[in-house]
Design an enzyme around this catalytic site. Sequence first.
Site, PDB file in Angstrom:
ATOM      1  N   ARG A 217       7.250  -5.255  33.725  1.00  0.00           N
ATOM      2  CA  ARG A 217       6.617  -4.416  32.696  1.00  0.00           C
ATOM      3  C   ARG A 217       5.545  -3.511  33.299  1.00  0.00           C
ATOM      4  O   ARG A 217       5.358  -2.373  32.856  1.00  0.00           O
ATOM      5  CB  ARG A 217       6.003  -5.268  31.597  1.00  0.00           C
ATOM      6  CG  ARG A 217       6.968  -6.189  30.904  1.00  0.00           C
ATOM      7  CD  ARG A 217       7.939  -5.450  30.038  1.00  0.00           C
ATOM      8  NE  ARG A 217       8.752  -6.426  29.307  1.00  0.00           N
ATOM      9  CZ  ARG A 217       9.982  -6.229  28.939  1.00  0.00           C
ATOM     10  NH1 ARG A 217      10.581  -5.097  29.211  1.00  0.00           N
ATOM     11  NH2 ARG A 217      10.640  -7.145  28.281  1.00  0.00           N
TER      12      ARG A 217
ATOM     13  N   LYS B 208       5.423  -5.459  26.248  1.00  0.00           N
ATOM     14  CA  LYS B 208       6.421  -6.183  25.468  1.00  0.00           C
ATOM     15  C   LYS B 208       6.444  -7.659  25.867  1.00  0.00           C
ATOM     16  O   LYS B 208       6.501  -7.999  27.039  1.00  0.00           O
ATOM     17  CB  LYS B 208       7.802  -5.565  25.690  1.00  0.00           C
ATOM     18  CG  LYS B 208       8.904  -6.211  24.877  1.00  0.00           C
ATOM     19  CD  LYS B 208      10.226  -5.532  25.145  1.00  0.00           C
ATOM     20  CE  LYS B 208      11.357  -6.256  24.451  1.00  0.00           C
ATOM     21  NZ  LYS B 208      12.657  -5.671  24.778  1.00  0.00           N
TER      22      LYS B 208
END
Length: 120
Positions: free
Chosen positions: A55, A93
């Site tokens: 991420r 996320k």
Amino acid sequence: LNVASSDTLIDEDDPSRGFAPVRIGFHTGPIIANVVGTRTPKYTIFGDTVNVASRMESNSECNRIQCSDRSASLLQQQWPEVKLNPRGPLYIKGKGSMETFWVNEDGSNMDGDNGGEQQN
């Protein structure tokens, strides 16, 4: 990073294709590593740390290095000369809001005195 990526041609035979843009992200933490599969065994790593590092990379920007607050803290302890510029909170996320930092950018510090603004 900018020097390396801006000097690496995508195709040496066709310089008009430009240079290789990269984005880098990393996180620090525990992982599990193992060989998976019997027909075509592959060495791989698993864990939350791997997901967060992914991420960090996917939320980074072209020709920049982004790291998590955990990595930034360890960098400052082990290599105080490295420049860190607070990016500010970023939605990641599966994790929610995380403090992230740009690595090797001028005018930076871990105290956030620059209000998270990039100074070049």
